[in-house]
Scaffold this motif. Structure first.
Motif, PDB file in Angstrom:
ATOM      1  N   SER A 124      44.056  39.517  -9.850  1.00  9.74           N
ATOM      2  CA  SER A 124      43.585  40.290 -11.007  1.00  9.74           C
ATOM      3  C   SER A 124      42.269  41.016 -10.744  1.00  9.74           C
ATOM      4  O   SER A 124      42.008  42.042 -11.358  1.00  9.74           O
ATOM      5  N   ASP A 127      40.687  45.629  -9.180  1.00 11.39           N
ATOM      6  CA  ASP A 127      40.786  46.615 -10.262  1.00 11.39           C
ATOM      7  C   ASP A 127      41.366  47.952  -9.816  1.00 11.39           C
ATOM      8  O   ASP A 127      42.187  48.543 -10.519  1.00 11.39           O
ATOM      9  N   ARG A 130      45.062  47.730  -9.394  1.00 13.18           N
ATOM     10  CA  ARG A 130      45.735  47.600 -10.694  1.00 13.18           C
ATOM     11  C   ARG A 130      45.850  48.957 -11.377  1.00 13.18           C
ATOM     12  O   ARG A 130      46.887  49.290 -11.943  1.00 13.18           O
ATOM     13  N   ARG A 131      44.791  49.760 -11.316  1.00  8.40           N
ATOM     14  CA  ARG A 131      44.840  51.086 -11.947  1.00  8.40           C
ATOM     15  C   ARG A 131      45.923  51.959 -11.302  1.00  8.40           C
ATOM     16  O   ARG A 131      46.619  52.703 -11.997  1.00  8.40           O
ATOM     17  N   TYR A 133      48.689  50.849  -9.810  1.00 10.85           N
ATOM     18  CA  TYR A 133      49.995  50.320 -10.225  1.00 10.85           C
ATOM     19  C   TYR A 133      50.322  50.773 -11.651  1.00 10.85           C
ATOM     20  O   TYR A 133      51.436  51.219 -11.938  1.00 10.85           O
ATOM     21  N   GLU A 134      49.348  50.673 -12.546  1.00  8.68           N
ATOM     22  CA  GLU A 134      49.568  51.102 -13.936  1.00  8.68           C
ATOM     23  C   GLU A 134      49.901  52.589 -13.996  1.00  8.68           C
ATOM     24  O   GLU A 134      50.805  52.996 -14.733  1.00  8.68           O
ATOM     25  N   THR A 139      54.536  47.385 -14.770  1.00 11.91           N
ATOM     26  CA  THR A 139      54.217  46.578 -15.934  1.00 11.91           C
ATOM     27  C   THR A 139      53.827  45.177 -15.484  1.00 11.91           C
ATOM     28  O   THR A 139      54.532  44.576 -14.657  1.00 11.91           O
ATOM     29  N   LEU A 140      52.733  44.669 -16.030  1.00 16.46           N
ATOM     30  CA  LEU A 140      52.317  43.300 -15.756  1.00 16.46           C
ATOM     31  C   LEU A 140      53.262  42.356 -16.485  1.00 16.46           C
ATOM     32  O   LEU A 140      53.414  42.446 -17.707  1.00 16.46           O
ATOM     33  N   GLN A 156      48.796  38.000 -10.302  1.00 12.80           N
ATOM     34  CA  GLN A 156      49.547  38.831 -11.250  1.00 12.80           C
ATOM     35  C   GLN A 156      50.843  39.298 -10.601  1.00 12.80           C
ATOM     36  O   GLN A 156      50.846  39.744  -9.450  1.00 12.80           O
ATOM     37  N   TRP A 158      53.772  42.106 -11.048  1.00 11.63           N
ATOM     38  CA  TRP A 158      54.035  43.407 -11.650  1.00 11.63           C
ATOM     39  C   TRP A 158      55.441  43.849 -11.285  1.00 11.63           C
ATOM     40  O   TRP A 158      55.950  43.511 -10.218  1.00 11.63           O
TER      41      TRP A 158
END
Length: 165
Positions: A124, A127, A130-131, A133-134, A139-140, A156, A158
């Protein structure tokens, strides 16, 4: 850094660089121990030992002719599912869009190979990853506390459902 590109991770030293660069970077940036480097080494060794080039691949990002990042896509245990692995961009090459380009290359390959979904696991605290991937529609789906790499972290899972294009 002016010239950037993504290429297959098929040159001598590419796979070793992935292990070394990630091990060193995550130790310096997050104080992760050699357990993480060992994980990357296992992923890379499994890929090198045998992969189906029609369904699995690894890429290197370059900036001004130097290795600057990596990503891999491998078949997951679930039918129709691929797993995105070892996304990494070196500290001095961040902010150039290489992470997004690596993920885009990986997802284009997954679609062309006929996968129905792509899954990934990350920590997690990463950061920037994660941005990316989003932004690509992941989706988490699950968060799990774990002790790893010398620290208490949150893992996490995804998932991205690939739509026919």
């Amino acid at each position: 850094m002016a010239h950037m590109g993504i290429r297959s991770a098929d040159r001598p030293g590419d796979l070793g660089w992935i292990v070394m660069a990630q091990g060193a970077a995550y130790a310096a940036e997050h104080d992760w121990n050699a357990e993480y480097e060992g994980l990357v080494a296992r992923i890379v060794a499994d890929f090198a030992a045998g992969h189906d080039p029609a369904r699995e691949a690894a890429w290197i990002a370059e900036a001004d002719g130097e290795r600057a990042g990596s990503i891999a896509l491998v078949a997951d245990g679930e039918p129709g599912t691929a797993r995105l692995r070892i996304l990494f961009v070196a500290a001095d090459a961040r902010g150039l869009g290489l992470g997004s380009r690596l993920v885009g290359t990986c997802l284009d390959f997954a679609r062309a190979a006929g996968y129905e979904r792509v899954v990934l696991w990350t920590a997690s605290l990463l950061d920037s990853a994660r941005r990316i991937y989003e932004a690509n529609g992941f989706t988490l789906v699950k968060e799990t506390p774990f002790r790893g790499f010398g620290h208490d972290l949150t893992g996490q899972d995804w998932v991205l459902e690939l739509r026919p294009q």
